[in-house]
Design an enzyme around this catalytic site. Sequence first.
Site, PDB file in Angstrom:
ATOM      1  N   ASP A  67       0.803  -1.228   0.000  1.00 48.35           N
ATOM      2  CA  ASP A  67       0.000   0.000   0.000  1.00 48.35           C
ATOM      3  C   ASP A  67       0.833   1.273   0.000  1.00 48.35           C
ATOM      4  O   ASP A  67       2.051   1.237   0.209  1.00 48.35           O
ATOM      5  CB  ASP A  67      -0.983  -0.005   1.191  1.00 48.35           C
ATOM      6  CG  ASP A  67      -0.386  -0.591   2.464  1.00 48.35           C
ATOM      7  OD1 ASP A  67       0.847  -0.565   2.595  1.00 48.35           O
ATOM      8  OD2 ASP A  67      -1.153  -1.075   3.308  1.00 48.35           O
ATOM      9  N   ASN A 134      -7.796  -3.006  14.169  1.00 46.42           N
ATOM     10  CA  ASN A 134      -9.181  -3.325  13.785  1.00 46.42           C
ATOM     11  C   ASN A 134      -9.255  -4.543  12.854  1.00 46.42           C
ATOM     12  O   ASN A 134     -10.295  -4.822  12.277  1.00 46.42           O
ATOM     13  CB  ASN A 134      -9.848  -2.116  13.117  1.00 46.42           C
ATOM     14  CG  ASN A 134      -9.182  -1.708  11.809  1.00 46.42           C
ATOM     15  OD1 ASN A 134      -8.259  -2.379  11.336  1.00 46.42           O
ATOM     16  ND2 ASN A 134      -9.642  -0.626  11.203  1.00 46.42           N
ATOM     17  N   HIS A 136      -7.465  -5.009  10.043  1.00 48.81           N
ATOM     18  CA  HIS A 136      -7.199  -4.812   8.614  1.00 48.81           C
ATOM     19  C   HIS A 136      -5.901  -5.496   8.188  1.00 48.81           C
ATOM     20  O   HIS A 136      -4.990  -5.682   8.993  1.00 48.81           O
ATOM     21  CB  HIS A 136      -7.222  -3.323   8.216  1.00 48.81           C
ATOM     22  CG  HIS A 136      -6.069  -2.489   8.675  1.00 48.81           C
ATOM     23  ND1 HIS A 136      -6.194  -1.161   9.029  1.00 48.81           N
ATOM     24  CD2 HIS A 136      -4.748  -2.760   8.822  1.00 48.81           C
ATOM     25  CE1 HIS A 136      -5.018  -0.672   9.365  1.00 48.81           C
ATOM     26  NE2 HIS A 136      -4.128  -1.617   9.258  1.00 48.81           N
ATOM     27  N   GLU A 141      -9.846  -2.194   5.134  1.00 47.74           N
ATOM     28  CA  GLU A 141     -10.506  -1.924   6.394  1.00 47.74           C
ATOM     29  C   GLU A 141     -11.737  -2.835   6.553  1.00 47.74           C
ATOM     30  O   GLU A 141     -12.187  -3.445   5.578  1.00 47.74           O
ATOM     31  CB  GLU A 141     -10.940  -0.450   6.426  1.00 47.74           C
ATOM     32  CG  GLU A 141      -9.773   0.542   6.334  1.00 47.74           C
ATOM     33  CD  GLU A 141      -9.000   0.708   7.643  1.00 47.74           C
ATOM     34  OE1 GLU A 141      -8.909  -0.251   8.433  1.00 47.74           O
ATOM     35  OE2 GLU A 141      -8.470   1.814   7.869  1.00 47.74           O
TER      36      GLU A 141
HETATM   37  C1  F6R Z   1       1.324  -1.720   6.116  1.00 47.07           C
HETATM   38  C2  F6R Z   1      -0.032  -2.261   6.184  1.00 47.07           C
HETATM   39  C3  F6R Z   1      -0.837  -2.273   7.431  1.00 47.07           C
HETATM   40  C4  F6R Z   1      -0.028  -2.528   8.699  1.00 47.07           C
HETATM   41  C5  F6R Z   1      -0.934  -2.452   9.915  1.00 47.07           C
HETATM   42  C6  F6R Z   1      -0.144  -2.604  11.199  1.00 47.07           C
HETATM   43  O1  F6R Z   1       1.841  -1.826   4.815  1.00 47.07           O
HETATM   44  O2  F6R Z   1      -0.504  -2.686   5.184  1.00 47.07           O
HETATM   45  O3  F6R Z   1      -1.828  -3.274   7.315  1.00 47.07           O
HETATM   46  O4  F6R Z   1       0.581  -3.774   8.623  1.00 47.07           O
HETATM   47  O5  F6R Z   1      -1.604  -1.230   9.936  1.00 47.07           O
HETATM   48  O6  F6R Z   1       0.677  -1.487  11.371  1.00 47.07           O
HETATM   49  P1  F6R Z   1       1.810  -1.480  12.468  1.00 47.07           P
HETATM   50  O7  F6R Z   1       2.800  -2.499  12.052  1.00 47.07           O
HETATM   51  O8  F6R Z   1       2.414  -0.098  12.401  1.00 47.07           O
HETATM   52  O9  F6R Z   1       1.170  -1.794  13.766  1.00 47.07           O
END
Ligand code: F6R
Length: 245
Positions: A67, A134, A136, A141
């Site tokens: 992403d 959450n 994702h 989401e």
């Molecule tokens: C990042 C991504 C997100 C993160 C998730 C957890 O490329 O796609 O799904 O893996 O938001 O973020 P952290 O690791 O910062 O807790």
Amino acid sequence: MKVIVAENREIASQEGAKIIIDQVKNNPETILGLATGTTPIDLYNNMVKDHKENGTDYSKVKSYNLDEYVGLDGTHPQSYYCFMFEHLFNHININPENVHVPVGKGDLQAACNAYNDALKQNQVDIQLLGIGSNGHIGFNEPGTPADSVTHVVDLKESTIKDNARLFFNGDEDAVPKQAVSMGIANIMNAKKVLLLAFGEGKAKAVKGMLEGEVTPELPASILQNHPDVTVIVDKAAASLLEKQY
Ligand code: F6R
């Protein structure tokens, strides 16, 4: 799903890195699916250390990131493009021409279509994932359909808060409100999935992913339907699990 509850984040990151390094050693033309965020940073540090000490070769490896924020290009320090060079690509011998991060500026629909086409031609061998508090995966989401492919996402308030805290000095207004993300179907198309989760803040999402029903309300739960998933968690992220792993 194979679940490993590691003693701590450090050991979990070493184990995760070993899986990716072995994959690259076994197939020097591996296609990696990569993630950003705080979770994979130690894993990337271990890959860099291994590259320096053991010379694991990334010259023929390709990568596709999950992403990118809408509105940030590779020159912005908080862009995921920048993140990947800072934490990994600058420190291993991957060819910059072989790295791919979704484009978050310009004609977004054209950029999404091009990314989907590229992913069709280049099936990811191993997809690294973190998980949002959450549930994702990527920036898919809650509510994202299982057949979604790369698309523009409106980030949920909780995601904006999480990312402001971790990367934007607490300034929620500075966090882009949209992102371009691989869809659930793109992620499920990877041959293998490796998901890491650390800390108490992930415990509820991890419980839902592993022990809850498969539902779009917890996007990571769909991984129960993938044939080859390894989940590595620390004790805090595993704290709500009821089964023995
Ligand atoms: C990042 C991504 C997100 C993160 C998730 C957890 O490329 O796609 O799904 O893996 O938001 O973020 P952290 O690791 O910062 O807790």
